[in-house]
Design a protein around this motif. Structure first.
Motif, PDB file in Angstrom:
ATOM      1  N   CYS A  69     -51.354  24.407 -15.248  1.00 39.12           N
ATOM      2  CA  CYS A  69     -51.478  24.324 -13.790  1.00 39.12           C
ATOM      3  C   CYS A  69     -50.543  23.257 -13.229  1.00 39.12           C
ATOM      4  N   HIS A 128     -59.095  23.223 -22.331  1.00 37.19           N
ATOM      5  CA  HIS A 128     -59.047  22.413 -21.106  1.00 37.19           C
ATOM      6  C   HIS A 128     -57.677  21.758 -20.945  1.00 37.19           C
ATOM      7  N   VAL A 142     -54.931  22.694 -17.893  1.00 36.07           N
ATOM      8  CA  VAL A 142     -54.577  21.706 -16.877  1.00 36.07           C
ATOM      9  C   VAL A 142     -53.084  21.392 -16.942  1.00 36.07           C
ATOM     10  N   LEU A 182     -58.291  22.091  -8.724  1.00 35.86           N
ATOM     11  CA  LEU A 182     -58.062  23.166  -9.690  1.00 35.86           C
ATOM     12  C   LEU A 182     -59.400  23.762 -10.103  1.00 35.86           C
ATOM     13  N   PHE A 235     -59.241  17.992 -11.466  1.00 40.16           N
ATOM     14  CA  PHE A 235     -59.784  18.971 -12.406  1.00 40.16           C
ATOM     15  C   PHE A 235     -61.104  18.455 -12.959  1.00 40.16           C
TER      16      PHE A 235
END
Length: 197
Positions: free
Chosen positions: A25, A18, A22, A103, A7
């Motif tokens: 994901c 952020h 992450v 990602l 990422f």
């Protein structure tokens, strides 16, 4: 196969959006770990306000204590522009036993066709694209139209709609960003006087 997320971003500064996206994901894709990588000199964006060293320090502070999210300086220590393909080549050597999963937010994914050696990226990593905060999921048709590698995974996230530019604007105006930035990062920003000019 063990899955390792990748990422990247300017992280100018890293913020709660952020970290949330992450983690989402990682949960949805079953990622063992995610390398969070500040760009040294991003080729597709205006130069970051904070130095590479300051952005690296903020990412380390934001991820401190997380086993799954790991700060990486692979790009900030590199000369020249920060190309994703170079990063993936390097990570592929170090993490040969993992399937790398790149990602990408939808905004970045729309520029994919202009990236350095974009055709090689699908050979080095699986690509996963997540929707913008507050936007509907990315469809297979949109992924194909954007020229992303075959088999790109769409990921639906529900992260907070926080933007680095808005944080920087509010900091310049003396505003409060404590709800959007990890406390350790905000303390670093204050200590260093970042984004105040």
């Amino acid at each position: 196969m063990r899955l390792m997320g990748v990422f990247g971003g300017t992280f100018d500064p890293i913020h709660n959006g952020h970290v949330a996206v992450v983690n989402e994901c990682a949960d949805r894709l079953g990622l063992e770990r995610v390398m969070v990588i500040p760009a040294g000199r991003p080729p597709h964006r205006v130069p970051p306000v904070a130095s590479p060293e300051d952005r690296m320090a903020m990412v380390r502070l934001a991820l401190d204590g997380s086993y799954r999210l790991v700060a990486s300086d692979i790009e900030v220590g590199r000369e020249g522009p920060s190309y994703s393909v170079q990063t993936l080549r390097g990570l592929k050597v170090v993490f040969a036993e993992h399937l790398l999963v790149l990602l990408l937010g939808w905004d970045a994914a729309l520029e994919f066709g202009t990236w350095q050696d974009a055709g090689e990226i699908g050979d080095l990593a699986k690509v996963a694209v997540f929707n913008r905060a507050g936007s509907p999921p990315v469809t297979a048709a949109e992924i194909e139209k954007a020229g992303l590698p075959a088999g790109t995974w769409p990921v639906t996230v529900d992260s907070p709609p926080i933007k680095g530019a808005d944080i920087r604007r509010r900091l310049r105006a003396g505003g409060d960003v404590s709800a959007d930035v990890p406390p350790s990062v905000l303390a670093y920003i204050d200590e260093r006087g970042l984004y105040r000019d």
